[in-house]
Design a protein around this motif. Structure first.
Motif, PDB file in Angstrom:
ATOM      1  N   HIS A 808      18.093  18.379  71.637  1.00  0.00           N
ATOM      2  CA  HIS A 808      18.267  17.022  71.120  1.00  0.00           C
ATOM      3  C   HIS A 808      18.585  16.969  69.631  1.00  0.00           C
ATOM      4  CE1 HIS A 808      16.761  15.758  74.992  1.00  0.00           C
ATOM      5  NE2 HIS A 808      15.597  16.363  74.780  1.00  0.00           N
ATOM      6  N   ASN A 809      18.590  18.130  68.955  1.00  0.00           N
ATOM      7  CA  ASN A 809      18.853  18.194  67.519  1.00  0.00           C
ATOM      8  C   ASN A 809      17.842  17.364  66.733  1.00  0.00           C
ATOM      9  OD1 ASN A 809      20.203  19.153  65.264  1.00  0.00           O
ATOM     10  ND2 ASN A 809      21.604  17.409  65.185  1.00  0.00           N
ATOM     11  N   ILE A 810      16.595  17.304  67.217  1.00  0.00           N
ATOM     12  CA  ILE A 810      15.524  16.559  66.558  1.00  0.00           C
ATOM     13  C   ILE A 810      14.310  17.466  66.419  1.00  0.00           C
ATOM     14  CG2 ILE A 810      13.941  14.596  66.720  1.00  0.00           C
ATOM     15  CD1 ILE A 810      16.775  13.758  66.123  1.00  0.00           C
ATOM     16  N   ASP A 811      13.723  17.467  65.246  1.00  0.00           N
ATOM     17  CA  ASP A 811      12.525  18.258  64.999  1.00  0.00           C
ATOM     18  C   ASP A 811      11.316  17.512  65.551  1.00  0.00           C
ATOM     19  OD1 ASP A 811      11.190  20.548  63.425  1.00  0.00           O
ATOM     20  OD2 ASP A 811      10.145  18.778  62.676  1.00  0.00           O
ATOM     21  N   VAL A 812      10.451  18.211  66.292  1.00  0.00           N
ATOM     22  CA  VAL A 812       9.323  17.539  66.947  1.00  0.00           C
ATOM     23  C   VAL A 812       8.241  17.129  65.965  1.00  0.00           C
ATOM     24  CG1 VAL A 812       9.695  18.709  69.145  1.00  0.00           C
ATOM     25  CG2 VAL A 812       8.188  19.762  67.425  1.00  0.00           C
ATOM     26  N   ILE A 813       8.218  17.720  64.781  1.00  0.00           N
ATOM     27  CA  ILE A 813       7.171  17.394  63.803  1.00  0.00           C
ATOM     28  C   ILE A 813       7.606  16.263  62.891  1.00  0.00           C
ATOM     29  CG2 ILE A 813       5.786  18.288  61.899  1.00  0.00           C
ATOM     30  CD1 ILE A 813       5.866  21.007  63.206  1.00  0.00           C
ATOM     31  N   SER A 814       8.787  16.390  62.301  1.00  0.00           N
ATOM     32  CA  SER A 814       9.250  15.356  61.362  1.00  0.00           C
ATOM     33  C   SER A 814       9.989  14.216  62.041  1.00  0.00           C
ATOM     34  CB  SER A 814      10.160  15.987  60.310  1.00  0.00           C
ATOM     35  OG  SER A 814      11.369  16.461  60.897  1.00  0.00           O
ATOM     36  N   GLY A 815      10.487  14.447  63.255  1.00  0.00           N
ATOM     37  CA  GLY A 815      11.262  13.418  63.926  1.00  0.00           C
ATOM     38  C   GLY A 815      12.643  13.231  63.342  1.00  0.00           C
ATOM     39  N   THR A 816      13.094  14.176  62.515  1.00  0.00           N
ATOM     40  CA  THR A 816      14.413  14.104  61.888  1.00  0.00           C
ATOM     41  C   THR A 816      15.230  15.316  62.321  1.00  0.00           C
ATOM     42  OG1 THR A 816      13.801  15.369  59.908  1.00  0.00           O
ATOM     43  CG2 THR A 816      13.302  13.017  59.899  1.00  0.00           C
ATOM     44  N   ARG A 817      16.436  15.424  61.762  1.00  0.00           N
ATOM     45  CA  ARG A 817      17.285  16.574  62.041  1.00  0.00           C
ATOM     46  C   ARG A 817      16.931  17.776  61.177  1.00  0.00           C
ATOM     47  NH1 ARG A 817      23.326  13.870  62.701  1.00  0.00           N
ATOM     48  NH2 ARG A 817      22.714  12.203  64.128  1.00  0.00           N
ATOM     49  N   VAL A 818      15.964  17.598  60.298  1.00  0.00           N
ATOM     50  CA  VAL A 818      15.562  18.670  59.392  1.00  0.00           C
ATOM     51  C   VAL A 818      14.361  19.396  59.978  1.00  0.00           C
ATOM     52  CG1 VAL A 818      14.803  19.250  57.064  1.00  0.00           C
ATOM     53  CG2 VAL A 818      16.371  17.333  57.424  1.00  0.00           C
TER      54      VAL A 818
END
Length: 880
Positions: A808-818
């Motif tokens: 999904h190109n989403i980080d599970v911790i920050s909820g962003t693409r970073v």
């Protein structure tokens, strides 16, 4: 630098040889804005009381797992041991100390093997019991040795089996979706990741889709290899050759310089601006003291009062000078104008204005002490004891008949004004100390500090009655658990009620009365009657007028520049976001700050906050974290006004927009902008931006400014291409449109403790990922509540993170693409990476946040790398 999770420890140690071998077999892949730095060649085990190491030289495993899985399992070491049997010998020794009747209980297993995490040790103990088909809660020495061999097993199958038994609680050999969900929930809870806990069901479904393509409803141990494959090991910030060269390079960690002359040279190189300013100030103080001392040494009063009167008058002269000087460092408008429009900042350290303000305050304390103590303990007693003949020449100053007692001096104008000033200054100086200003010192803490000395005193003097009873009462008073206040804005500790920022704020403003008393005191002098010799007003005239104009400007500007609240957001982590309309003529630079006032909280208090919007934005914004009574009440005021967020805006706890007629926001006034160290980032081609928690606010403004400048620069280049210039040249007018934008590379490290913090600047992170096609900005988010990379307790989270990022190109911790990294950054490697990539360049290091340890580390590393490499790091700390 070793960076364990706060309150916990690592239980993982990687071998440099295995790490290098893993890197050599990987094809590199770069993930934008989330590149991790080189792994340390060896990791110490903070979770072990006796950290030990083991060579990864076990025979090849029977299975032939993929190289990625093998590399991942190198991070599944449950504990480390020394070469040979040194590790077991330590465990065996602790077994004999802890075992009862030759059996070790489950509750003491962690302590025995040297693991500090009791809960995790119990979980590991249960898994080893299941793997060995042992029942009960006790094991003997032989079984402990078997467990130790399994824990320290370096083979693929061994570690994989132990890991599987940890997640397979009912020992049926299968993991259902519910078990996966429970595992995710447990690991997320251990790492304080509440958002992952809330979405555990969704993430469990994601893992099952990946590992159970046949829809069997469960996964087996063989499926775990795919889950444990670690794409992050393929990520690199440079080429493999550069990485290996970096790992082989010398360790550039701060080391003390043995040569004292060289240390002095380094100190002067780093602090020459501070040194010359302080030396000039000290020279003026010493000169004034000596001048006044010599003057009274020649007067008749010296025959009666001796050197005491010389010291008193010398101290008074420095006091007048410092009372005038102390106002200048807090004339913020003047300092901002000077640093923005002149080059004086090259030789004057304006960033240290508050520190110099405190240094001058110390000078005031010394001058006041010399003046008051000399008068009260020496001058006045000598005058009272003087003979009539000796007193006769002094009658013109003290009158006839002569003073008979101390009361004559106290009740006079000179006496009561001096004592009143002394009391007000003592209160203001005390409450301005960091412990009291921040409300960090509690009454129970003070009492606890008394218990030890009193106990030692009673033991030494063998006092069994009064002091011993007092010590016992203090112990009982401080031994019980401290009750947390039900309302954080109303602390129950008596000392905290009298301290804090409010106490500092209001007592500091008592200096208006102090200056009025000083003028009166300086007019009614004992030994000087001629007006032109009374110099107090001469010292104070210009600084007081300048400071009065400053305060008048602030008051008028805050009323003339009306602002309208456009948007309000209340985020997790007790953070309030305010968006204002930009007043006409409000021009500022990224990194600057402004003062905010809300009459609904306090009509008199103004608090400084960094501006998080960029100069090109059509609005002003600040992010305010609740850290005291004023910020807490401000959050409460806006929380009551704002409505719950609509569906799809779950990152907000509450939100509000000025477009809604139903919302009536409290009136807010602003004043500024004011200069800050971070505004000078444009002086550097390369910048390292470090934000701790809410300290990321000035860095966010800088990041947004860089993005806006990149957009404008790209637009100018496209316009030039459309006008026929093409790629061969750029129009002079467009190239000069951004004369101050020279940043070629920016490294941003945001270190925060809470997962919810990343929602404060969620949109900015995604905007950087979308906009920065050239890779100018390198973002690194670090969540310190998560155990360090490679720790078993964060392993599932790491794999879930990679899986979700890939799908999904989403980080599970920050909820962003970073991508979010675990634990704190390895700062020596950060500096090493920048020094390798930017040789012979100046790098501006800008830091904002709390905590003395990271501040000291970053500053010392900047100095050390500047001396040991040809890259010069210039450190700046946010200060207002």
């Amino acid at each position: 630098m070793h960076n364990p999770r706060p309150g916990g420890g690592d239980i993982v140690e990687m071998s440099s040889s295995a790490s290098a071998a893993g890197e050599a077999t990987q094809n590199e892949r770069v993930i934008p804005h989330s590149g991790s730095l080189s792994k340390s060649s060896a990791r110490k085990s903070a979770g072990l009381e006796e950290p030990v190491t083991t060579p990864l030289s076990a025979p090849p495993p029977r299975a032939s797992p993929s190289s990625a899985a093998m590399h991942a399992l190198n991070g599944l070491m449950f504990i480390s041991r020394a070469e040979g049997t040194v590790g077991w010998e330590a465990v065996e020794r602790r077994f004999h100390e802890l075992a009862e009747n030759g059996l070790l209980h489950r509750s003491k297993f962690g302590e025995c093997i040297g693991m500090k995490e009791v809960v995790f040790a119990g979980e590991l103990f249960d898994a080893l019991l299941r793997r060995s088909n042992i029942s009960g809660d006790n094991i003997d020495k032989a079984e402990l040795l078997k467990f130790w061999d399994q824990i320290t097993d370096t083979s693929f199958n061994g570690r994989l089996q132990t890991f599987f038994h940890m997640v397979d609680a009912d020992a049926d050999g299968r993991m259902s979706e519910e078990k996966v969900r429970q595992t995710i929930t447990q690991r997320a809870s251990e790492n304080k990741l509440s958002k992952i806990t809330e979405q555990a069901e969704e993430y469990a479904r994601l893992i099952m889709e990946e590992l159970d393509p046949d829809k069997l409803g469960y996964i087996e141990v063989r499926n775990l290899e795919r889950l444990l494959e670690d794409p992050s090991q393929l990520v690199s910030i440079g080429t493999a050759k550069d990485m290996r060269q970096m790992l082989r390079s010398q360790s550039l960690r701060p080391t003390p310089e043995p040569n004292p002359l060289r240390r002095t040279q380094y100190f002067l190189e780093d602090n020459w601006r501070r040194v010359w300013v302080v030396l000039l100030w000290l020279s003026i103080c010493v000169g004034l003291f000596a001048w006044k001392f010599a003057q009274y040494r020649r007067r008749y009063v010296f025959q009666v009062m001796g050197y005491c009167v010389c010291v008193a008058k010398g101290g008074a002269e420095t006091l007048k000078f410092n009372m005038a000087l102390i106002l200048l460092p807090v004339c913020r408008n003047t300092i901002t104008w000077i640093r923005n429009h002149t080059g004086v900042g090259r030789v004057v350290p304006f960033d240290d204005n508050i520190s110099f303000h405190m240094v001058v305050a110390a000078g005031i304390a010394v001058g006041a002490g010399l003046h008051v103590v000399s008068h009260l303990t020496c001058d006045f007693p000598r005058l009272l004891r003087a003979t009539d003949a000796a007193y006769a020449p002094l009658a013109q100053y003290f009158g006839v008949p002569r003073p008979r007692n101390y009361w004559w001096f106290v009740k006079g104008t000179e006496g009561w004004t001096g004592l009143a000033m002394l009391v007000l200054m003592a209160v203001a100086f005390t409450l301005a100390m960091p412990w009291f200003r921040r409300g960090e010192l509690a009454l129970t803490d003070l009492l606890k500090r008394l218990v030890g000395p009193l106990k030692r005193l009673t033991d030494t003097l063998k006092l069994t009655d009064p002091l011993k009873r007092l010590t016992g009462q203090l112990k009982r008073l401080t031994a019980g658990p401290r009750k947390r206040p039900t309302d954080p804005l109303k602390p129950t500790d008596p000392l905290k009620r009298l301290t804090g920022f409010n106490a500092f704020w209001y007592t500091h403003h008592c200096f208006v009365a102090v200056y009025a008393l000083l003028l009166v005191h300086g007019h009614y002098l004992y030994l000087t009657h001629k007006w032109y010799k009374k110099s107090t007003w001469m010292y104070l005239a210009v600084p007081m007028v300048l400071y009065a104009c400053e305060r008048l400007t602030r008051a008028l500007r805050s009323r003339v520049r009306a602002v309208r609240i456009r948007k309000v957001g209340v985020y997790p982590g007790d953070v309030l976001s305010l968006h204002f309309s930009k007043p006409p003529g409000f021009s500022y630079k990224s990194g600057q700050y402004m003062f905010v006032n809300c009459a609904d909280v306090s009509p008199f208090e103004w608090h400084p906050f960094c501006i998080t919007s960029a100069p090109q934005d059509e609005y002003l914004s600040v992010h305010i974290k609740k850290q005291g009574d004023w910020t807490g009440e401000l959050r409460n005021v806006f929380s009551r006004v704002c409505r719950p967020p609509t569906e799809g805006n779950s990152r907000l706890l509450r939100d509000g927009s000025a477009n809604s007629l139903s919302l009536r926001f409290p009136k807010v006034r602003i004043d500024g902008p004011y200069g800050a160290p971070a505004q000078d980032y444009k002086q550097y081609d390369v910048v390292l931006l470090v934000g701790q928690g809410i300290g990321a606010t000035p860095m966010i403004s800088i990041i947004k400014d860089i993005i806006n400048n990149m957009k404008q620069l790209d637009g100018d280049l496209e316009a030039d291409a459309g006008s026929g210039l093409g790629s061969g040249g750029v129009d002079a007018s467009s190239s000069s449109s951004l004369p101050s934008f020279r940043t070629q590379r920016a490294y941003f490290y945001w270190v925060t403790r809470e997962q919810g913090s990343f929602e404060w600047f969620h949109g900015i992170m995604d905007e950087v990922a979308e906009t920065d096609k050239k890779g100018i900005i390198e973002l690194h988010n670090h969540c310190t509540s998560v155990y360090k990379d490679g720790d078993l307790r964060s392993r599932v989270i790491a794999q879930l993170q990679m899986l979700n990022q890939a799908k999904h190109n989403i980080d599970v911790i920050s909820g962003t693409r970073v991508k979010t990294h675990f634990a704190r950054p390895d700062w020596p490697n950060v500096y090493k990476h920048i020094a390798e990539n930017h040789q012979n360049q100046r790098v501006g290091v800008f830091y904002c946040g709390g905590g003395p340890e990271p501040l000291k580390t970053l500053r010392e590393l900047a100095k050390d790398f500047s001396r040991k490499t040809n890259t010069k790091f210039e450190f700046h700390k946010e200060n207002f």
